[in-house]
Structure formats: C-alpha cells, structure tokens
Motif scaffolding. Sequence first.
Motif, short mmCIF file in Angstrom:
data_model
loop_
_atom_site.label_atom_id
_atom_site.label_comp_id
_atom_site.label_asym_id
_atom_site.label_seq_id
_atom_site.Cartn_x
_atom_site.Cartn_y
_atom_site.Cartn_z
N VAL A 1 -54.14 27.40 3.53
CA VAL A 1 -54.28 28.48 2.54
C VAL A 1 -55.56 28.03 1.54
N ALA A 2 -55.71 26.88 1.41
CA ALA A 2 -56.94 26.25 0.83
C ALA A 2 -58.13 26.82 1.46
N GLY A 3 -58.26 26.93 2.56
CA GLY A 3 -59.56 27.59 3.32
C GLY A 3 -59.40 29.00 3.42
N LEU A 4 -58.49 29.66 3.15
CA LEU A 4 -58.38 31.28 3.47
C LEU A 4 -58.71 31.95 2.02
N GLY A 5 -59.39 33.19 2.43
CA GLY A 5 -59.52 34.19 1.40
C GLY A 5 -59.06 35.49 1.52
N ASP A 6 -58.54 35.63 2.66
CA ASP A 6 -57.93 36.84 3.17
C ASP A 6 -56.28 36.93 2.58
N ALA A 7 -56.04 37.72 1.57
CA ALA A 7 -54.64 37.62 0.85
C ALA A 7 -53.55 38.14 1.80
N LEU A 8 -53.90 39.02 2.54
CA LEU A 8 -52.90 39.68 3.77
C LEU A 8 -52.43 38.46 4.61
N VAL A 9 -53.37 37.62 5.16
CA VAL A 9 -53.26 36.46 5.87
C VAL A 9 -52.26 35.49 5.30
N VAL A 10 -52.83 34.97 3.97
CA VAL A 10 -51.88 34.11 3.27
C VAL A 10 -50.68 34.59 2.93
N ARG A 11 -50.30 35.87 2.68
CA ARG A 11 -48.92 36.50 2.54
C ARG A 11 -48.14 36.20 3.83
N ARG A 12 -48.78 36.66 4.78
CA ARG A 12 -48.05 36.58 6.15
C ARG A 12 -47.68 35.08 6.45
N LEU A 13 -48.56 34.01 6.12
CA LEU A 13 -48.28 32.94 6.67
C LEU A 13 -47.20 32.27 5.50
N LEU A 14 -47.34 32.69 4.20
CA LEU A 14 -46.16 32.07 3.35
C LEU A 14 -44.80 32.92 3.64
N THR A 15 -44.81 34.03 4.15
CA THR A 15 -43.50 34.65 4.53
C THR A 15 -42.94 33.89 5.57
N GLU A 16 -43.72 33.71 6.70
CA GLU A 16 -43.30 33.26 7.77
C GLU A 16 -42.65 31.59 7.71
N ALA A 17 -43.33 31.09 6.58
CA ALA A 17 -42.95 29.70 6.40
C ALA A 17 -41.37 29.85 6.00
N VAL A 18 -40.79 30.90 5.14
CA VAL A 18 -39.61 30.96 4.61
C VAL A 18 -38.61 31.53 5.70
N ARG A 19 -39.17 32.74 6.16
CA ARG A 19 -38.43 33.57 7.12
C ARG A 19 -38.16 32.66 8.31
N GLY A 20 -39.30 32.09 8.79
CA GLY A 20 -38.74 31.36 10.15
C GLY A 20 -38.10 29.90 9.79
N GLY A 21 -37.58 29.52 8.86
CA GLY A 21 -37.05 28.20 8.59
C GLY A 21 -38.06 27.05 8.71
N HIS A 22 -39.18 27.40 8.44
CA HIS A 22 -40.18 26.09 8.71
C HIS A 22 -40.02 25.17 7.27
N CYS A 23 -39.85 25.79 6.23
CA CYS A 23 -39.78 24.96 4.85
C CYS A 23 -39.27 26.00 3.88
N GLU A 24 -38.63 25.38 2.83
CA GLU A 24 -38.11 25.95 1.64
C GLU A 24 -39.09 26.43 0.49
N PRO A 25 -38.97 27.38 -0.11
CA PRO A 25 -39.81 27.96 -1.26
C PRO A 25 -40.19 26.84 -2.28
#
Length: 355
Positions: A172-196
Amino acid sequence: MTQDTPLSPCHSRIAPDARERVLSAAQLKARGISPAQSAGRCLPGGPWQQPLPGVFVLHPGPLSDRERLRSALLYAGRPPAAGRRSAPARAGGTDPGYGEAVLTGLAALSLHGFTTAPPALATDRVDVLVPRARRLRSAGHVRLTRTSDLPEAEWVDGLPVAPAGRALADAVAGLGDALVVRRLLTEAVRGGHCEPAVVVGELNRAKVLGRPQVVHAVDSLLAEGRALAEERLYDLVRAHGLPEPLWNVDLRLPGGPHLGAVDAYWPDEAVAVELEARAPRHSRLPDGRLRQEHESVWSAYTERREHLERLGVTVVHLSPGKLRDAPRHQAAVVRTALMAAADREPAAYVMILPR
C-alpha cells in the motif's frame, strides 16, 4: 574467452530443476565454475544471462515469475562483504543464499494467495526487505528496503515471505490507486489472511493511514471485519448447539449508569460475549496524543469490564481470528461459562436494551 569455452566438469552437478536454474556467483563457484567462466556464458548469444549483479540464470529466455523472485532474493542475500559468509537459512528455509532477505509488497501478497494483487506490478518490481546495516543498492527489477524491524519470514514454496499484514502495508505504501488499495485491504479480511486490527497496526507502522486512498478503505475494512466477526459468532452458536442468546444489546443498571454494549448475552446465566474487533482509531493521531488516548480508552474499557464482573456478569472475549481458526475451542469456552453460572452467586438485575 568465447561463449564456446567449456565449463568445468563440475558443471554436471547443476541439476536442471527450476530452483537450480538461478544461482549466485558464490553458488556457481562452489560447483567449480569460476566468475570468468560464468561471465563468459552470459556474452551475447550465450546460453546464460545475468539479470542482476552476481546472479546468473542458466538459460537465455525470459525469466519466469519464480525465477525473478529467486534472483531478487539471491541478489539481496549476497554476503555483506568479501570473505564473509551469508547468514544461514532461517528455520523452515531452504536456501542459505537468501541470507536475511525477505520478500514483501505485491510479490509477497501474490505468494500468500492474494488474487487482487496486480500481476503486472507483482512481477515488474520485486520488493525485498534487508537489515538496515546492509549497504546494497536496488538494481534491475529489485527494490531493496532497509529496515531495523525485519519480520520473521514465512516460507512459501521455498521462498522467505513477509507475513501478510506486513506485506500488505508495504504494498500500500507504494500504491496510489485507491481502487487497488481498497481491493487489497478487502481481500486481506475476506480471504482470512489477517484480522482488521493487524492490518490497521501495520498501516500505522508504515505511516500510510493518513493517505487519502487509505483512509476510506480502512473505514470500510473495519466495518466489514466487524460484520464478518459477527457472522462467525452467529455460526458458532448455531453450529455447536449453544443456547440462543440476545444479540447486540446494551446493559444498564435500573436508574443507573450505562454498563456497555455486548455482542451476545444470556440473561439467565448472566454471561456476555464481546468480540475483540474494535478499531484502533487512535492510531491516526500524532504520537503524543496516540498513547494518551489509547491508555484512556483501555482504562475505561477495563473499568467497565470489572464493573460488570462485580455485578456477577461473566464477560467472555472472543477474537475474530480464533472464531475462524478454532471455533470448536471457542464454543467450549462459551459453554463452560454458561455451565459455571449454576455455581455462582446470582447476578445483579440489569436492564437489557436493544442496541
């Protein structure tokens, strides 16, 4: 020396598997192939190539994604100075040539199984963490980040990878695209990779919580994490045959103060369940105020819990991660609290209000 110069007989020791198609100069030397011979093989039209200083690929064609990752790690893991050996592989590792180098960012997320990590970005640049004392520079497709907070690597398919939360924050520190950031953060939680809470903590460490493309994504992430945790709690009660509680209620003393909200409450047993899915909102404040608010919030929280327990209400705390990974054990914790109610003094009368 021409490209037809024969290699040392030790060349026969190099196996044709994918892992042995990318080797460092030190690894080739250990097999009896001198630096001059290696360089000769990389001349125009030769059978090898050198994508990074001190790293050789034993074929002339395009590198696969895995070869790019392995070459990045071998470059970053080179001995710090001549005459010094690389650090041994960490526990569970497979290649001491990687030293203390750890993959992070989008490349690491791809290895963790993130489907929303942009494939082009994940392979065009490979982010690698190295100890702060290293003076090696970024080169080619490798971007090095020196850090004094090197994470313990998780080994995925034989490669050292930063934990998902750390890799996510570095990406995220290297990304400026808000949509990509949102998708990555959402998958982190939905996919069970890590807790919020883990995600927010890592984003705070990386000092990116205040960025516009992160702020709104984090708010959505926390709300979604809360909803997922509640769904897991509903499933826990019904799948393990626990009595149906009152869901999402406020507790209050008759004519007295508000005792707080709980996620589930069994009035006959005076047992409450609280999910540990609170957002550390204080992490967005300047450091001087962060610590003070953190302490005041948790001081109030502790006082509220102690007040409930003095009234005879048993408070059970369940984490979203444990609800996901060990539901049977968490159900047993709740069932034990319910069964123990018969041996306790009756709880004080409390009012139960819908939240």
